[in-house]
Design a protein around this motif. Structure first.
Motif, mmCIF file in Angstrom:
data_model
loop_
_atom_site.group_PDB
_atom_site.id
_atom_site.type_symbol
_atom_site.label_atom_id
_atom_site.label_comp_id
_atom_site.label_asym_id
_atom_site.label_seq_id
_atom_site.Cartn_x
_atom_site.Cartn_y
_atom_site.Cartn_z
ATOM 1 N N SER A 39 -4.009 -0.535 -9.052
ATOM 2 C CA SER A 39 -3.611 0.861 -9.270
ATOM 3 C C SER A 39 -4.814 1.781 -9.404
ATOM 4 N N LEU A 60 -6.115 3.240 -6.183
ATOM 5 C CA LEU A 60 -5.243 4.131 -5.426
ATOM 6 C C LEU A 60 -5.553 5.583 -5.770
ATOM 7 N N THR A 61 -6.495 6.160 -5.055
ATOM 8 C CA THR A 61 -6.849 7.563 -5.257
ATOM 9 C C THR A 61 -5.716 8.446 -4.746
ATOM 10 N N ALA A 62 -5.758 9.719 -5.089
ATOM 11 C CA ALA A 62 -4.725 10.656 -4.645
ATOM 12 C C ALA A 62 -4.663 10.701 -3.115
ATOM 13 N N ARG A 89 -3.093 7.443 -1.869
ATOM 14 C CA ARG A 89 -1.640 7.463 -2.107
ATOM 15 C C ARG A 89 -0.928 8.339 -1.077
ATOM 16 N N HIS A 139 -1.130 6.226 2.351
ATOM 17 C CA HIS A 139 -0.742 4.814 2.507
ATOM 18 C C HIS A 139 0.334 4.299 1.566
ATOM 19 N N VAL A 140 0.804 5.127 0.630
ATOM 20 C CA VAL A 140 1.731 4.630 -0.389
ATOM 21 C C VAL A 140 3.049 5.393 -0.318
ATOM 22 N N THR A 141 4.144 4.639 -0.383
ATOM 23 C CA THR A 141 5.474 5.248 -0.483
ATOM 24 C C THR A 141 6.181 4.662 -1.698
ATOM 25 N N THR A 142 7.141 5.407 -2.215
ATOM 26 C CA THR A 142 7.933 4.937 -3.354
ATOM 27 C C THR A 142 9.284 4.480 -2.832
ATOM 28 N N LEU A 190 5.977 1.118 -5.925
ATOM 29 C CA LEU A 190 5.034 1.679 -4.964
ATOM 30 C C LEU A 190 4.780 0.618 -3.902
ATOM 31 N N ILE A 241 2.540 -0.248 -0.460
ATOM 32 C CA ILE A 241 1.335 0.108 0.293
ATOM 33 C C ILE A 241 1.527 -0.353 1.732
#
Length: 88
Positions: free
Chosen positions: A20, A23-25, A28, A31-34, A43, A45
């Motif tokens: 975590s 995971l920079t802003a 995120r 590359h990151v979805t919820t 989360l 990736i």
């Protein structure tokens, strides 16, 4: 294949918190979805993000130790326990 933070942490042998923290802003956003499953949010990736984090993790672990990092090399210095026993 995309991975959750837990899956990636297990694969790299590090904590979920350590993943975590990487995971920079900007990371995120790209590359990151919820994903919500059974009322729980996770989360996830994407593949490119997983590859980037793996590369970063490998690169960080292949660097030689700096002056402040332990080398995990045995020393000839006695431990505190050994010093106490010698003083008796």
């Amino acid at each position: 294949m995309s991975k959750t933070i837990k899956e990636l942490a297990n694969e790299l042998g590090i904590s979920k918190q350590a993943v975590s923290k990487k995971l920079t802003a900007n990371f995120r956003a790209n590359h990151v979805t919820t994903v919500t499953t059974n009322g729980r949010q996770q989360l996830v990736i994407d593949d490119d993000g997983v590859s980037a984090l793996k590369s970063q993790h490998i690169a960080n672990h292949n660097q030689p130790p700096t002056a402040n990092q332990p080398t995990n090399q045995p020393t000839n210095q006695p431990t505190n326990h050994q010093r106490c026993r010698q003083q008796r």
